[in-house]
Design an enzyme around this catalytic site. Sequence first.
Site, PDB file in Angstrom:
ATOM      1  N   LYS A  74      17.200  -9.195  -9.585  1.00  0.00           N
ATOM      2  CA  LYS A  74      18.514  -8.268  -9.320  1.00  0.00           C
ATOM      3  C   LYS A  74      19.589  -9.021 -10.737  1.00  0.00           C
ATOM      4  CE  LYS A  74      18.108  -8.431  -4.553  1.00  0.00           C
ATOM      5  NZ  LYS A  74      18.569  -8.951  -3.130  1.00  0.00           N
TER       6      LYS A  74
ATOM      7  N   CYS B  35     -29.576  21.805  -1.964  1.00  0.00           N
ATOM      8  CA  CYS B  35     -30.443  22.916  -2.291  1.00  0.00           C
ATOM      9  C   CYS B  35     -31.858  22.497  -2.859  1.00  0.00           C
ATOM     10  CB  CYS B  35     -29.767  23.978  -2.882  1.00  0.00           C
ATOM     11  SG  CYS B  35     -29.697  23.319  -4.912  1.00  0.00           S
TER      12      CYS B  35
ATOM     13  N   GLU C 270      14.996  -9.401   6.070  1.00  0.00           N
ATOM     14  CA  GLU C 270      13.733  -9.143   6.352  1.00  0.00           C
ATOM     15  C   GLU C 270      13.217 -10.073   7.194  1.00  0.00           C
ATOM     16  OE1 GLU C 270      10.898  -6.343   4.408  1.00  0.00           O
ATOM     17  OE2 GLU C 270      13.023  -6.555   4.264  1.00  0.00           O
TER      18      GLU C 270
ATOM     19  N   LYS D 146       9.469 -10.825  -2.763  1.00  0.00           N
ATOM     20  CA  LYS D 146       9.554  -9.657  -2.070  1.00  0.00           C
ATOM     21  C   LYS D 146       8.782  -9.965  -0.798  1.00  0.00           C
ATOM     22  CE  LYS D 146       9.703  -4.737  -2.289  1.00  0.00           C
ATOM     23  NZ  LYS D 146       9.196  -4.314  -0.822  1.00  0.00           N
TER      24      LYS D 146
ATOM     25  N   CYS E 262     -31.510  18.341  -6.332  1.00  0.00           N
ATOM     26  CA  CYS E 262     -30.200  18.478  -5.401  1.00  0.00           C
ATOM     27  C   CYS E 262     -30.276  18.221  -3.822  1.00  0.00           C
ATOM     28  CB  CYS E 262     -29.500  19.677  -5.674  1.00  0.00           C
ATOM     29  SG  CYS E 262     -28.143  20.033  -4.638  1.00  0.00           S
TER      30      CYS E 262
ATOM     31  N   ASP F 124       0.964  -1.269  -0.164  1.00  0.00           N
ATOM     32  CA  ASP F 124       0.024   0.043   0.035  1.00  0.00           C
ATOM     33  C   ASP F 124       0.926   1.247   0.106  1.00  0.00           C
ATOM     34  OD1 ASP F 124      -2.941   0.556   1.872  1.00  0.00           O
ATOM     35  OD2 ASP F 124      -2.540   0.763  -0.207  1.00  0.00           O
TER      36      ASP F 124
END
EC number: 6.5.1.2
Length: 938
Positions: free
Chosen positions: A550, A671, A434, A373, A668, A297
């Site tokens: 890589k 209004c 990691e 990953k 609307c 994210d």
Amino acid sequence: MSLAGLHRPGGVHCGAVPALALKIVPETDLLLVISHRLHLHEFLPAHGGQFGPDAGLLPGDAGSGQSVGGGFVGVAQLHLIMGAQISQGALALPVGILDPVDGVGIIDQSIDGEVTGETPQHGQIIGSVIHDEGLIISPALLDSPDGLSQHLLMGLAMLPGVFRGDAMHRGGTLGDLHPGVGEQFEWGGSGIGDSHHRGGDDAGFKGVGGGGFQVEGEHVCGVEVGGEFHRGIHGFNPNQRPGHRVPPPDAIRDHLESGTVTDDNAQLRRTWNELAEKVRYHRDLYYNQQPEIPDADFDALFRQLQDLEEQHPELAVPDSPTKEVGAPVTEQSSFDNVEHLERMLSLDNVFDEEELRDWLARTPAKRYLTELKIDGLSIDLVYRNGMLERAATRGDGRVGEDITANARVIGDIPHELTATEEYPIPAVLEVRGEVFIPIEDFADVNAQRIEDGGKPFANPRNAAAGSLRQKNPEDVKKRRLRMITHGIGYSEGFQPASQHDAYLALAAWGLPTSSYTEAVETADAVVDKVLYWADHRHDALHEMDGLVIKVDDIASQRALGSTSRAPRWAIAYKYPPEEVTTKLIDIKVSVGRTGRVTPFAMMEPVFVAGSTVSMATLHNQSEVKRKGVLIGDTVVVRKAGEVIPEVLGPVVELRDGTEREFVFPEHCPECGSTLAPTRAEDADWRCPNTRSCPGQLSQRLTYIAGRGAFDIEALGEKGAQDLIRNGILVDEAGLFDLTEEDLLESDVYTTKAGAVNASGRKLLANLEQRKNTDLWRVLVALSIRHVGPTAARALAGRYRSMQKLVDAPVDELAETDGVGMIIAQSFKDWFEVDWHRAIVDTWAAAGVTMEDAETEQLEQTLEGLTIVVTGGLEGFTRDSVKEAIISRGGKASGSVSKKTDYVVVGENAGSKATKAEELGLTILDEEAFVRLLDTGAV
């Protein structure tokens, strides 16, 4: 199968939570020190007197207060000072300081009421403290029952929940407050317990004597007193900001329409601000605290920001987060800082096959390694003569947090390396890896956390990141953390020939390596691996959010080098977002600045791509019909890392007959005007009451106050709505005529006692300051259809006067470079409306500058040239490089085409550089660009 479906996430982010360090409100007794993770370090009650650790604080003295409860440590401070002066470093602050737990999140929740997002009432924080772009523009005066804001209640007002006129705090009564010189004040009463403050044992706070502070009780909101006060104290989720209950859907669509020159282009600046604030906020949480969103994210938000800057160079600023690695370790960190031996870089990302193949073409190699990953937390280990010396987080890539004690209890991290005949132990070895929690262990970790009274982690990545920063290594040991290495930083006595050799050595020394790493030799083989793991991503031991490719040969890696934030010899392919199902509860509509009425879905909250979503735009009624969704449907929701989720369609098989069709309103909702499309073929229905519709007017006022126009900090969405609701403004014409007397009718800009508050005074000051602004900003603020920043700059640059613009024939306007007949005609049409002209006349009468001062014209070295700039330049910001081109007669374009004369390539250049090469265009570096500016030649 192809990669066609594995597309890059797009969209925009709205409702970012800011990360500010300090805000002072002039002429008030309130100052906010904003941070993301704070410790309550000191508390100093004072009321115009002499208070300090020894009751000896005088104006200008250095006041540090007294440590709290023995366990409160850290550099963040919680001060509440009434009329006294405190010297904090070299800064004398004759104002009150309030350092709310966990910063803006609490402010956000306090101002907007409960999670349902009701309008603030008396007894809550009064004032628009959150700008529509997500920035704190001013702390408001805190209004509370019985006038207690004049005493010490302001400190409590920032805690979760809202204060109401009946002195109730989420159902629990407040205790007595007795502020005063030398007196005690207490926070107790019914306490803060399960029934009063969403969990935790009772807690009582006392200020004793001249400034001491004691804590009684064990927990506040389930967070241990004497420990760290963090996000758990209030459960605030920035992805569900009450302050932005739903981004105006027409604004969402406006952002997405940024590719054309329309009046909506001014929204781009707001979009950039929101994305940048979100990236900064989550970057700090991601690297320094408890993450709230997963790696995927965060990276998607980051890429959105990069793409937006590439497409619109005028948006970026010098301190853009796209130029930085990680985040600096905060002063509030519980851990010591430690420098990495070699800089710990990040990775650039690609999101589709075309981008991947482009990278492979630019980065040829005899062999590549493909690695999963891992969605975890990066760690840096240093071994000296085979012994673990220290472990650190990534931090900003140069300096991280020393987490050695916690790393030692992770079973996968050996305390001592094992030498082999083939791989003797280096004198110094820096290892990158990691840390993660295996998927199969995550449920058990969460179950134990809930049993212990904590809140469940959102995902394994957040669990790993939060666990690794625990203060007690014994707590870390319980979290089942694992570690896999993925590289070597600095080393003495070991120089592998390839990445593959490095992994063999790491494994021989007893360090864990990934069993999923594979070597391939062609671009097609790389793509095949991407496709394979797209279908098998849930087969891995750990969560994964992409595949890392890589270059295997170390010599080639050195030759390729790196940018300021990532190696050029590696790339991360990011997989598309998750898709989930949830219940569509209702479809409602909102009214935007241009009158567009847009339907949006209200859904049962669902976790997708790292955050919980409950709303999504449906664009227009035709889109609702196209998707075939009914109210009550189970729908498929996709969220590609951006904040704006998408409803893909219904799960028809799950319908039970109770679903009903959405009926677009005839009138609307703001209004009551009859809705209709502007033209018969238009998909969008609009409210025709352009001048007076409260929904449209509030959006226009917010737009006027935005950074792309007048940049009026103290006027946000809430302030705009308040000015309209109370009849203070009937249209935007009267904005610059506002007086203190006018604001006395406001709810947002006044105190309960009826006086203009700090936000009101700041609004009036902002308006006065912004009267003297550039003409192009005035043009943008008028919301003339199709006249965004680019067209406004061109028109203002040519005519330099509003009157000259108004008098110019439409054909002449159309001849302005970058304008054309459509924009010119729209400009002339706008001024045909009486109340439109009245806005300009009234602003001018109020002192708003309607012409630009004459300046010495630069030599037109770029006249007739179209120039595209991609990537970052050391000597220019995004805005200044565009200005440099335009002021010399050139055209600063956002896209590469055969008509482009030059493409200037800086750091982190994107696909525009590749396209320029394919088209055979002239590519310049920064040095050549400067020569071109000066001489007109390269």
